[in-house]
Structures are given as structure tokens and as C-alpha cells.
Design an enzyme around this catalytic site. Structure first.
Site, PDB file in Angstrom:
ATOM      1  CD  GLN A 114       2.933   0.262   8.232  1.00 32.29           C
ATOM      2  OE1 GLN A 114       2.981   0.936   7.207  1.00 32.29           O
ATOM      3  NE2 GLN A 114       2.907   0.810   9.451  1.00 32.29           N
ATOM      4  CD  GLU A 146       6.280   2.044   2.906  1.00 31.61           C
ATOM      5  OE1 GLU A 146       5.345   2.861   2.875  1.00 31.61           O
ATOM      6  OE2 GLU A 146       6.713   1.564   3.963  1.00 31.61           O
ATOM      7  CG  HIS A 172       1.567  -0.142   2.502  1.00 29.84           C
ATOM      8  ND1 HIS A 172       1.014   0.451   3.607  1.00 29.84           N
ATOM      9  CD2 HIS A 172       2.910   0.071   2.592  1.00 29.84           C
ATOM     10  CE1 HIS A 172       1.969   1.014   4.328  1.00 29.84           C
ATOM     11  NE2 HIS A 172       3.126   0.791   3.739  1.00 29.84           N
ATOM     12  CG  HIS A 224       6.408  -2.953   5.927  1.00 29.21           C
ATOM     13  ND1 HIS A 224       5.366  -3.136   5.036  1.00 29.21           N
ATOM     14  CD2 HIS A 224       6.370  -1.644   6.281  1.00 29.21           C
ATOM     15  CE1 HIS A 224       4.731  -1.995   4.858  1.00 29.21           C
ATOM     16  NE2 HIS A 224       5.311  -1.068   5.609  1.00 29.21           N
ATOM     17  NE  ARG A 268      -1.099   2.378  11.538  1.00 25.24           N
ATOM     18  CZ  ARG A 268      -1.825   3.263  10.846  1.00 25.24           C
ATOM     19  NH1 ARG A 268      -3.120   3.053  10.678  1.00 25.24           N
ATOM     20  NH2 ARG A 268      -1.255   4.329  10.313  1.00 25.24           N
TER      21      ARG A 268
END
Length: 453
Positions: A98, A135, A100, A283, A302
Site C-alpha cells: 500500500q 505513519e 498513503h 510498504h 492498495r
């Protein structure tokens, strides 16, 4: 401070025992895999806080008193919301490959899906909010992940041992010697900013595009080739990359996107070690339990290794194809340091920092701190006394082992393993100390998530 209850998330890649044991859940909770526990102010999955005998969504509590809950500075900078999302996660098997999005991509995607009237809870919805999402993961036990693109030579070395036509095509993409027109479809999917990319970055994109858009792989052949590569590998990183790819291939037979892991950095974290994932960095988590803190966003694009919706076009427009090493937030260049028996992780973003600490009524040393100090050497500094936590914003404190006492200027609570409190900005300065006497354990470990101020 207020008791806060996490939101459980049951996904197929979770565990039937790890989070259940940490949170002392009943036996019935072990019948289905539990993947994540959210301490959340996200509109779609808010945690519950107990205020004056009432159980209310955290979003509602912040809306009633934004300055008191998240602080004047927090409201000014982020609006009346909790700017971070804290999760405890457990990956028993690999989960999705995936990416972000950055802020403008999140806003554009969110508005586009709204115009198409895609419900916020629809399985095919990619953009749940308008926030960029970075994140950070801190390992609570050994944790494995593939993070960002590695260098070209590393990717070629990993792919060259595979007979798969998809792998051979990825090699041609990385070497820039494909047949005329072979990668035209990939080039049509290049992001707008690729006009200024150097050629080597476009080659990475073409190889990645090949992996995530190819047809089904021969699982048996791939497994044999990966096992052979692991046996003959001259470098530990190569062996790890092949091992992670093998785990993913076993979990998702025939999925060609697993080959992308051979282009990525294999990361193996021990307890207390960490990695930061900026927006755009591809990642995949492979195995382990950790604490994950991020901006207040649930935007996930994804490309494979999942039973969930795959949004490959949007992912390709958001992916960062610049090869780079994983970012460790415990690096002093990112202002992290050790203070007593507390490790601080500061990834250099405005929304969050994380502390992982240990307390002991007998004042015994925490072996983790000593080990990290040895590892980072000059990159950390040690000071004695209490850790000085940020105190002008909202905080979430979770006891992960034993028992701890959380003390603020206005209140104090004893937390046992699995307990958590929300400490509002109005509570002022707060710290965590051991429990002296009573029935609670004399030592314990905890996480404290907060804003950096």
C-alpha cells in the site's frame, strides 16, 4: 483524564491471541483474528471516552470542548479534532502492499469519490477523509516490514534468480532495455510530476507497474526459486527480501504484486526499534506486533496482497519512486532522545510524537534503553530523572505491561495492562510513574502518544 476504550478491527491478517491477551479479552474473542485496536478521533471509527459517568464518542467530546480537549494551539493548527491516530497492531501474516497519499491527492480523491456518490463505508472507497497520511511504527516484539524502494542493484540481484516472466520483465524495466513499446502502458500511468523525474526513477516505476498489473504467477515455481535464492544469498538483506516475498507468496498464491517486495527495503525491527513511513512510500507489513501512530487519516491505496479493494491507478499516481533507506525516528537528527527509562520517537511531523516507557518501583534499569543507547551511540543522549513529555496538547496513555500510574496536574489513574486514558490539554503537565504498594504490579511499560507541543 478520561478512560478511553479502543475500537477493535478484525481483519484476516490479524492474530487469534496476541491483542486478545494484551487486552484480557474473553475466550470468545479468540475465535476471530484481531488485527488492530484504535485509539481514535477519526469520524468513521471514534473511540469512546468516559466523562462524568457518560460514555461518549471522542469526536463528540472534542466538539463540546475543543480548547479543553485538544488545546488552543491544536485547534488553531489542526481544527477541533485529535490530530493523530494511535493503533496497536498485530500482523500474523503479511498484509496489503500500500501507499498513503499526500494532502492534495487526499483532497482531490475525497472530493472525486463524493462526486461519484461513493458511500464513506463502501468497500470500494479509497479516500475516507481529506488528510495526508504519514505513519510511524514502533515494534513491541520482533516486527518485519518492506519499506520504500531499495537501490537498483539490490532489486536486480533479487529478481535475477527468478524464472517468472513477470520478474524477467521487471529486470528489463530496471535495466532500460525493454522492447519498443513494451512499457508504454506504464508510461501512460506516470504521475504528472514524472515530467521532472530522472530516468532511473521512471525505470523503478515501470518495474513496479509490471508487478502490480501482471497476471497470475506460477506459485510453485516462484516458491522453489525463492527458496533457492535464500539458500545461495551472499547478503542478509537479500535473504530477508526473499523470505518476506516467500511469506507473502504463501499468503497470497499467484499474486504478482509480491514481486514488488524484491525491489523494496526489508526491515527487521526488535522491540523498541522504529521506522517512519512518509506519504507516498510503498510498504507492506509482514509479521509482528507494534504500536502505529499516524495522522488522523484512514486513506489507504492498495495494490495487492489483500482481499480488500485495490485502487492501482490512484496508487500509481501517489507512489514515491525515489530509492531511499528507511527513516528511523530514533535518529538524533529527528530530535529523538532517551530520557531515563523513556524512548522518544520524533519523526519531524507536526501532528504526533510517541514515547515508549518503563517504570519500576525498585528503580531497576530497563534493558531496552541500554540496548538502544548502545545501538544509536552518539545519536542519542541520556539524562536522568523524569521524562519531560509534551503537555500543551491531547495525549493517549496505554499500559502495555504490568501497571503504571499516570499523573497530571488535575488527576491521576492507575492503569493495568490493556487500560488507557485520554489526557486532555486542560490537564496540563503529565507523567507516568511506578505504582508503589497496593495490589498493582510494581513495574510496567506504557505508550504515550501526543502532539509535539
Amino acid at each position: 483524564m478520561y478512560t478511553i476504550l479502543p475500537v477493535p478491527k478484525q481483519y484476516a491478517w490479524g492474530s487469534n491471541e496476541h491483542l486478545q491477551r494484551l487486552f484480557h479479552l474473553p475466550e470468545v474473542a479468540r475465535e476471530k483474528p484481531l488485527a488492530e485496536m484504535w485509539y481514535s478521533g477519526h469520524p468513521q471509527s471514534p473511540s469512546t471516552v468516559e466523562i462524568d459517568g457518560r460514555a461518549v464518542p471522542l469526536t463528540h467530546a472534542i466538539g463540546e470542548d475543543p480548547d479543553g480537549m485538544v488545546g488552543t494551539r491544536g485547534v488553531t493548527q489542526f481544527g477541533p479534532q485529535l490530530p493523530f491516530l494511535l493503533k496497536l497492531i498485530c500482523a500474523q501474516r503479511p498484509l496489503s502492499l500500500q501507499v498513503h497519499p499526500v494532502g492534495f491527492q487526499a483532497r482531490a480523491g475525497y472530493n472525486a469519490e463524493n462526486l461519484r456518490h461513493v458511500p464513506l463505508d463502501a468497500p470500494e472507497r479509497s479516500f475516507k477523509d481529506m488528510n495526508a497520511k504519514s505513519e510511524m511504527v514502533v515494534a513491541l516484539e520482533p516486527f518485519q516490514a518492506s519499506v520504500g524502494f531499495a537501490g537498483r542493484s539490490f532489486a536486480l540481484r533479487n529478481l535475477e534468480g527468478l524464472r517468472s516472466p513477470v520478474a524477467q520483465r521487471m529486470i528489463r524495466a530496471l535495466q532500460g532495455n525493454g522492447a519498443e513499446g513494451e512499457f508504454d502502458a506504464a508510461d501512460r500511468m506516470l504521475p504528472v510530476d514524472a515530467i521532472v523525474w530522472p530516468e532511473h526513477r521512471k525505470r523503478v516505476f515501470r518495474a513496479f507497474h509490471t508487478a502490480v498489473t501482471a497476471g497470475c504467477l506460477d506459485s510453485g515455481e516462484l516458491r522453489d526459486d525463492l527458496l533457492c535464492s535464500m539458500r545461495t544469498a551472499d547478503h542478509e538483506r537479500t535473504r530477508l527480501a526473499c523470505d518476506f516475498t516467500l511469506q507473502a507468496a504463501d499468503a497470497f498464491p499467484g499474486d504478482p504484486s509480491v514481486l514488488a517486495l524484491l525491489m523494496m527495503n526489508p526491515v527487521q525491527l526488535e522491540e523498541g526499534e522504529s521506522v517512519f513511513l512518509p506519504t507516498g512510500v510503498p510498504h507492506a507489513y509482514i509479521h509482528g506486533m507494534g504500536a502505529e501512530i499516524m495522522t488522523n487519516s484512514d486513506n489507504v491505496l492498495r495494490a495487492g496482497m489483500t482481499v480488500k479493494y485495490k485502487d492501482i491507478p490512484n496508487l500509481l499516481h501517489c507512489v514515491d519512486c525515489k530509492p531511499s533507506s528507511p527513516v528511523d525516528p530514533s535518529d538524533s537528527r529527528l530530535a529523538a532522545f532517551l530520557a531515563g527509562d523513556v524512548v522518544f520517537y520524533r519523526p519531524g511531523v507536526s501532528e504526533y510524537v510517541l514515547a515508549y516507557g518503563h517504570v519500576d518501583a525498585a528503580h531497576g534499569p530497563w534493558p531496552l534503553v541500554s540496548r538502544l543507547a548502545r545501538r544509536y551511540d552518539r545519536l542519542v543522549q541520556q539524562v536522568t530523572g523524569h521524562g519531560y513529555f509534551p503537555h500543551r496538547g491531547p495525549r493517549v496513555v496505554v499500559c502495555t505491561q504490568g501497571a503504571v500510574r499516570c499523573v497530571s496536574e488535575r488527576d491521576e489513574r492507575i492503569l493495568r495492562q490493556g487500560d488507557a486514558v485520554f489526557v486532555p490539554a486542560s490537564d496540563g503537565w503529565a507523567h507516568v510513574e511506578p505504582v508503589a504498594g497496593g495490589e498493582a504490579a510494581p513495574e510496567g511499560s506504557y505508550l504515550m502518544a501526543s502532539t509535539p507541543f
